[in-house]
Design a protein around this motif. Sequence first.
Motif, PDB file in Angstrom:
ATOM      1  N   LEU A  33       0.828  -1.212   0.000  1.00  0.00           N
ATOM      2  CA  LEU A  33       0.000   0.000   0.000  1.00  0.00           C
ATOM      3  C   LEU A  33       0.863   1.263   0.000  1.00  0.00           C
ATOM      4  O   LEU A  33       0.558   2.246  -0.688  1.00  0.00           O
ATOM      5  CB  LEU A  33      -0.926   0.002   1.225  1.00  0.00           C
ATOM      6  N   GLU A  46       2.073   1.756  -3.506  1.00  0.00           N
ATOM      7  CA  GLU A  46       0.993   2.296  -4.348  1.00  0.00           C
ATOM      8  C   GLU A  46       0.837   3.800  -4.141  1.00  0.00           C
ATOM      9  O   GLU A  46       0.737   4.578  -5.110  1.00  0.00           O
ATOM     10  CB  GLU A  46      -0.327   1.611  -3.996  1.00  0.00           C
ATOM     11  N   GLY A  65       3.913  -2.569  -5.384  1.00  0.00           N
ATOM     12  CA  GLY A  65       2.818  -1.602  -5.265  1.00  0.00           C
ATOM     13  C   GLY A  65       3.057  -0.377  -6.135  1.00  0.00           C
ATOM     14  O   GLY A  65       2.145   0.099  -6.833  1.00  0.00           O
TER      15      GLY A  65
END
Lengths: 150, 150, 150, 150
Positions: free
Chosen positions: A27, A30, A54
Amino acid sequence: MNYRKRIRIGVIGGASANAECLETAFLVGELIAKNNAVLVCGGLSGVMNSASRGAKKEGGLTIGILPGNTREDANPYIDIPIATGMGYTRNALVVMNSDVLIAIDGQYGTLSEIAYGCVQGKRIIGIGTWDIKGVIRADSAEEAVDLALK
Amino acid sequence: MNYRKRIRIGVIGGASANAECLETAFLVGELIAKNNAVLVCGGLSGVMNSASRGAKKEGGLTIGILPGNTREDANPYIDIPIATGMGYTRNALVVMNSDVLIAIDGQYGTLSEIAYGCVQGKRIIGIGTWDIKGVIRADSAEEAVDLALK
Amino acid sequence: MNYRKRIRIGVIGGASANAECLETAFLVGELIAKNNAVLVCGGLSGVMNSASRGAKKEGGLTIGILPGNTREDANPYIDIPIATGMGYTRNALVVMNSDVLIAIDGQYGTLSEIAYGCVQGKRIIGIGTWDIKGVIRADSAEEAVDLALK
Amino acid sequence: MNYRKRIRIGVIGGASANAECLETAFLVGELIAKNNAVLVCGGLSGVMNSASRGAKKEGGLTIGILPGNTREDANPYIDIPIATGMGYTRNALVVMNSDVLIAIDGQYGTLSEIAYGCVQGKRIIGIGTWDIKGVIRADSAEEAVDLALK
């Protein structure tokens, strides 16, 4: 494609980590890419791999500063592998090439990077990592990246 | 003069430190030399200087792994200055060239050396330094050197 | 035992070399020690081993700047092995820690050290080695050490 | 944007060079980019600057392995500056991160990179540079890049 002016966020953490930490790292990666930041890491497995994965999912750029002397060691999500041939001594270079650091979990290698971050006056956000004076605690990937970009 | 076979004790700690820490470092240096061990350190001021001075008072050998690219930077009590031109990145080499470490006081540079010590599986004795899992606490120079030589 | 003030002569050359080169290296090592200079080298085999052996025969001090991360790699004639964990990148440190260089034979590793010697403004004496502008040619161990000590 | 799989061509040469060499470097940079290769260099002035400028004119990617400890030292045409804080010792890393090298002009720093290239078994194309066994001579930017890509 102006990579030069983008902020670089170093993601440091364990080369092996549990599923929860790996998900957090993913995460974080990302969010780094979504925010147009460049991800810098040690280029190998665990937290480094998940964060890079990510970032690539969101089309970001990933730089891996490797311990070995060949670029092939980098995980598949590293765009720009940099070989150093210096082993763990390269940890200092991971930090030197980041503007701010996010530490996730991690053992003593991560601690060395946190310490170098403090020596070099870099801001360090920590998620479930060493409790060291100077590390700013975050409880989620979102909070960590928000704090890193401030 | 068989330096090769002697145990090497790395003394790590603050480049500036208070009088009490400097006195402890001096005593640690003396005891290292009295026990025929070789003192390794970062070669500069503070704890490094005092420990080296203590070791030289007792006729010991002192090695200083320096951040700069010239041997002249070493404090006057270093017999064997080694220039690296790598800045703080050289901290990893201070640890790599020690068999065991004694940490006295210290800031983030010392923390990076403690972390590298753990990464490299070196035993670390700490006097009034970072409270990190794996660091064996000692309350005096004597206890620290005893523990280091065990 | 004031090693600090002694001139340091770096001996660079092939890790494998023929009998004549090894004999020259041995003589160079002997002369370095007889002249109270400290021998610095890469700490391994061939020219490095023979020069160190010569220096030890005459009671000199020998420093070996090693590519690996453990002191055990040093040849038996090295008093002060320094591990770097940097592989061939350590060649720059061999040069950085020498006041003057004597090159004997050698391949590309030696050439990198000659080049670094020139970059760093060190005087370089060559015996049967690369013919590079700036390298002072000597035809014997005696001439080389004489030129190095001038 | 798959930088990982592209061949990396290291361009090495003088930090200051005459107009003709700079023009050659510019053309080499252009051709590297036109051929979808990534340009690696030391990130600074002279040949490094001109080659990077040429590559950027054609939309290529440029990596600069810097001697200092801050990315700001890189010339304006470097996309990915990598700080090392190792000074000239970083020359070994410029080579380590290239698949093949093109040397243009240059002094002793370039010679150290040529030597490292040979040590590491990399192919080296030379234009008006050191005449070292193992360096393949080219007489133009076109010929050099052709030879590099073979």
